[in-house]
Design a protein around this motif. Structure first.
Motif, mmCIF file in Angstrom:
data_model
loop_
_atom_site.group_PDB
_atom_site.id
_atom_site.type_symbol
_atom_site.label_atom_id
_atom_site.label_comp_id
_atom_site.label_asym_id
_atom_site.label_seq_id
_atom_site.Cartn_x
_atom_site.Cartn_y
_atom_site.Cartn_z
ATOM 1 N N GLY A 9 1.605 2.471 -93.678
ATOM 2 C CA GLY A 9 0.685 2.618 -94.387
ATOM 3 C C GLY A 9 0.995 2.876 -95.849
ATOM 4 O O GLY A 9 1.920 3.716 -96.162
ATOM 5 N N SER A 10 0.387 2.076 -96.741
ATOM 6 C CA SER A 10 0.736 2.284 -98.115
ATOM 7 C C SER A 10 -0.536 2.721 -99.084
ATOM 8 O O SER A 10 -0.502 2.160 -100.222
ATOM 9 C CB SER A 10 1.378 1.115 -98.630
ATOM 10 O OG SER A 10 0.692 0.115 -98.267
ATOM 11 N N GLY A 14 0.969 7.515 -98.357
ATOM 12 C CA GLY A 14 2.141 6.526 -98.131
ATOM 13 C C GLY A 14 2.771 6.274 -99.528
ATOM 14 O O GLY A 14 4.071 6.589 -99.585
ATOM 15 N N ALA A 59 -0.811 1.217 -85.021
ATOM 16 C CA ALA A 59 0.362 1.080 -85.939
ATOM 17 C C ALA A 59 1.584 1.834 -85.102
ATOM 18 O O ALA A 59 2.649 0.994 -85.340
ATOM 19 C CB ALA A 59 0.220 2.166 -87.134
ATOM 20 N N GLY A 114 -3.407 17.687 -100.533
ATOM 21 C CA GLY A 114 -4.048 16.191 -100.942
ATOM 22 C C GLY A 114 -2.738 15.401 -101.556
ATOM 23 O O GLY A 114 -1.936 15.786 -102.154
#
Ligand code: NAP
Length: 193
Positions: A9-10, A14, A59, A114
């Motif tokens: 995940g980018s 990520g 994933a 966050g």
């Protein structure tokens, strides 16, 4: 120690972790579904799960055998409207991840703050805490270093089952940020004396 890290995940999390860890000399490969996830995991010592919860199982499945690798679970199993969690009380996303990746050393981390604060965790001279939990002491030690390399103060909160507590804590962070419209510039700190 420089690590080979595969990030699945980018997105917000990520890419924030990639920036912070690259600056500290770690070697990062992103996984972006299918064979790209497999490639990212193949030579990695540490695989980091930063996909939306509904994509987590796929994933992990893409990666094949993760035996012996450290698998850092950053996910939160959020309801689509951000009003709560879809997993919890008697289990957690992290324990579900561990069941999907038998043999991997799963550590829950980076889920209670966050993404904008990852690598940017200084609050007027005080670093935000980065809570983590897991069952493998060596893996936890490695993850503590990665928490530090993302600018946070690592806090070990116990075994993997304590993800049952960290995931609702993330919900509090999200509720303050989104539902109570306070924005993302807050973080948790455990005080001791
Ligand atoms: N945002 C935060 O502040 C924050 C903080 C702590 C924890 N978390 C948790 O961390 C996770 C990621 O959050 P985020 O905000 O970074 O989400 P995001 O910005 O939506 O990014 C998610 C990334 O995962 C990719 N993806 C989706 N399915 C995939 C798959 N099967 N294999 C590989 N990559 C896949 C997406 O690619 P596409 O764009 O191509 O779909 C996207 O790059 C979530 O579980 C979230 O609850 C978020």
């Amino acid at each position: 120690m420089a690590l080979k890290i595969g990030i699945l995940g980018s997105g917000h999390v990520g890419s924030a972790l990639e920036r912070a860890w690259t600056a500290k000399g770690h070697e990062i490969k992103f996984g972006k579904r299918g064979s790209s996830n497999a490639q990212a995991a193949l030579s990695a010592q540490v695989v980091v799960l930063t996909v939306p919860w509904p994509a987590a199982q796929e994933a992990i499945r893409d990666c094949g055998d993760l035996t012996g690798k450290i698998l850092v679970d950053c996910t939160n199993p959020l309801a689509p409207d951000l009003q709560g969690l879809t997993v919890g009380l008697t289990t957690s996303a992290a324990e579900q991840v561990a069941a999907w990746a038998p043999g991997a050393k799963v550590v829950k981390a980076f889920n209670t703050i966050g993404a904008v604060n990852m690598g940017n965790a200084d609050f007027k001279g005080v670093p935000a805490d980065g809570f983590y939990c897991g069952d493998d002491a060596v893996a936890k030690n490695v993850v503590a270093g990665l928490v530090r390399d993302a600018g946070m103060n690592p806090v070990d909160v116990g075994p993997l089952r304590n993800a049952r507590l960290l995931e609702p804590l993330a919900m509090l962070w999200i509720d303050l940020a989104v539902n109570q419209k306070q924005g993302p510039n807050h973080a948790f700190k455990l005080l001791r004396r």
